[in-house]
Scaffold this motif. Structure first.
Motif, mmCIF file in Angstrom:
data_model
loop_
_atom_site.group_PDB
_atom_site.id
_atom_site.type_symbol
_atom_site.label_atom_id
_atom_site.label_comp_id
_atom_site.label_asym_id
_atom_site.label_seq_id
_atom_site.Cartn_x
_atom_site.Cartn_y
_atom_site.Cartn_z
ATOM 1 N N ARG A 1 -1.873 -4.627 3.883
ATOM 2 C CA ARG A 1 -2.916 -3.684 4.328
ATOM 3 C C ARG A 1 -4.202 -4.418 4.702
ATOM 4 N NH1 ARG A 1 -0.641 -0.542 0.081
ATOM 5 N NH2 ARG A 1 -2.212 -1.328 -1.362
ATOM 6 N N ARG A 2 -4.543 -5.440 3.933
ATOM 7 C CA ARG A 2 -5.745 -6.219 4.222
ATOM 8 C C ARG A 2 -5.618 -6.898 5.587
ATOM 9 N NH1 ARG A 2 -5.969 -9.867 -0.136
ATOM 10 N NH2 ARG A 2 -6.018 -7.977 -1.372
ATOM 11 N N ALA B 1 -0.898 -4.728 -0.784
ATOM 12 C CA ALA B 1 -2.344 -4.841 -0.556
ATOM 13 C C ALA B 1 -2.660 -5.967 0.434
ATOM 14 C CB ALA B 1 -3.068 -5.085 -1.882
ATOM 15 N N ARG C 1 -6.181 -4.218 8.193
ATOM 16 C CA ARG C 1 -7.594 -3.805 8.251
ATOM 17 C C ARG C 1 -8.458 -4.828 8.968
ATOM 18 N NH1 ARG C 1 -7.039 -2.050 2.846
ATOM 19 N NH2 ARG C 1 -8.032 -3.964 2.171
ATOM 20 N N CYS C 2 -8.073 -6.087 8.882
ATOM 21 C CA CYS C 2 -8.827 -7.158 9.550
ATOM 22 C C CYS C 2 -8.503 -7.249 11.035
ATOM 23 C CB CYS C 2 -8.552 -8.506 8.884
ATOM 24 S SG CYS C 2 -9.277 -8.667 7.252
#
Length: 125
Positions: A21-22, A18, A25-26
């Motif tokens: 992925r974060r 996670a 995504r940023c």
């Protein structure tokens, strides 16, 4: 990478993935160490081969090439899955002496174990 490594060391695979992925995504392109730590985390809970493969593919899509630690993570996940030692030997030999075609070794691994791996990613090893 430190946060992902901490999750891995705590046996928290999902949290490690996670965090990665974060970062993506940023709009951040994680460094090789972050991807490697996420792939290492995939060994927890019985070896999540699919998550490891997906992480390796995202790594390649972002132009980050795998290294020795990436390869070791693949072996750790296979070991955690269990019963994969014999199937991993061609991949190990290919990496050690670089005289064996890595894509062929991965094909042998897939055929004998039913795993689906990214040939483009494995060829970079």
């Amino acid at each position: 990478a430190a946060a992902i490594t901490a999750c891995d060391q705590g046996g928290r695979r999902e949290e490690a993935l996670a965090v990665l992925r974060r970062m993506e995504r940023c709009g951040l392109v994680p460094e090789r160490e972050a991807y490697n730590a996420a792939m290492w985390a995939c060994r927890h809970g019985g070896g999540d081969v699919e998550a490891m493969r997906a992480t390796g593919e995202r790594m390649m899509r972002h132009g980050v090439s795998p290294d020795r630690r990436s390869y070791n993570a693949v072996l750790a996940v296979l070991a955690a899955r269990g019963g994969m030692g014999e199937e991993a030997l061609p991949l190990l030999q290919a990496y050690v002496d670089r005289t064996v075609d890595v894509q062929t070794a991965v094909l042998l691994l897939e055929e004998s174990s039913g795993l689906i791996t990214s040939h483009a990613w494995a060829a970079q090893l």
